[in-house]
Design a protein around this motif. Structure first.
Motif: not given
Length: 230
Positions: A107-110, A115-119, A122-126, A150-161
């Motif tokens: 499910e997480t991989l899907a 939706r990549q790149p995704i933080g 966002e994955i947890e929200s889905v 990401s450019e969001q506050p804290g600059r969290p990591l983004l993930y892709e396949t």
């Protein structure tokens, strides 16, 4: 020497997909380190030449009724037996254990694939659950990688396949992922009657994870591995 036969030999001797660039480089280096009329005649072959030769090779294999085919995988090419011969080829070797991905892992991989790149947030929200452990497993399996921040506050990591994700699922590229309409029309096969395939079988391990409650700091977590931090 016929370039089609040369390319066929290169695809035959490797167990991993080859890009047209890698094949063109092999042709160039053969002329450099083993100069001869046969090697130098193909020294200037380009990636476009290689791709045209691969297309011709596939036509020849199909026209002669060969059990082999050239499959495009993750932007590269691999010589494989056709699926209809798997019932025999599978009996020749001990069956390797299929890479195991749990239901939360799939499910997480899907979510990442579509939706990549995704933080992580966002994955947890889905998904509605914490994915720290699942994400660590996918990174370890090299089907997911860090794509930046990401450019969001804290600059969290983004993930892709990764290209390995495409290779595992036999996809040329992400544009071959089924769209929403195709997924709605999909009917799972009758597993009890399905022939065994040499291709990847993703085994889904059932879990008893409960759905996440709305809000609150105590989020349920997928039982994969201990949580990790960005």
């Amino acid at each position: 020497m016929d370039l089609t036969r040369i390319v066929e030999s290169l695809l035959f001797v490797t167990d991993r997909p080859l890009t047209s660039k890698a094949i063109a480089r092999a042709l160039n280096e053969a002329a450099k380190f083993s100069p001869s009329p046969e090697t130098t005649s193909n020294e200037k072959s380009t990636t476009a030449d290689v791709e045209a030769v691969i297309e011709e090779l596939n036509k020849q294999l199909e026209a002669t009724g060969s059990s082999l085919m050239v499959q495009a995988v993750a932007g590269a090419y691999q010589l494989k037996t056709r699926p209809e011969f798997a019932v025999w080829t599978n009996r020749l070797f001990d069956q390797p254990k299929a890479p195991r991905l749990s239901q939360p892992g799939l499910e997480t991989l899907a979510v990442i694939a579509y939706r990549q790149p995704i933080g992580r947030a966002e994955i947890e929200s889905v998904r509605g659950v914490a994915v720290d452990g699942v994400l660590a497993t996918l990174l370890e399996r090299k089907v997911v990688r860090v794509a930046g921040r990401s450019e969001q506050p804290g600059r969290p990591l983004l993930y892709e396949t990764t290209p390995l994700f495409l290779e595992m699922f036999g996809l040329k590229g992400l544009d071959e992922l089924p769209n929403a309409d195709e997924l709605r029309r999909f009917q799972p096969p009758e597993i009890s009657h399905a022939p065994q395939q040499q291709q990847l079988d993703v085994v889904i391990e059932p879990t008893d994870a409960a759905p996440a409650p709305e809000g609150g700091p105590d989020r349920p977590q997928d039982p994969e591995t201990p949580p990790t931090t960005d």
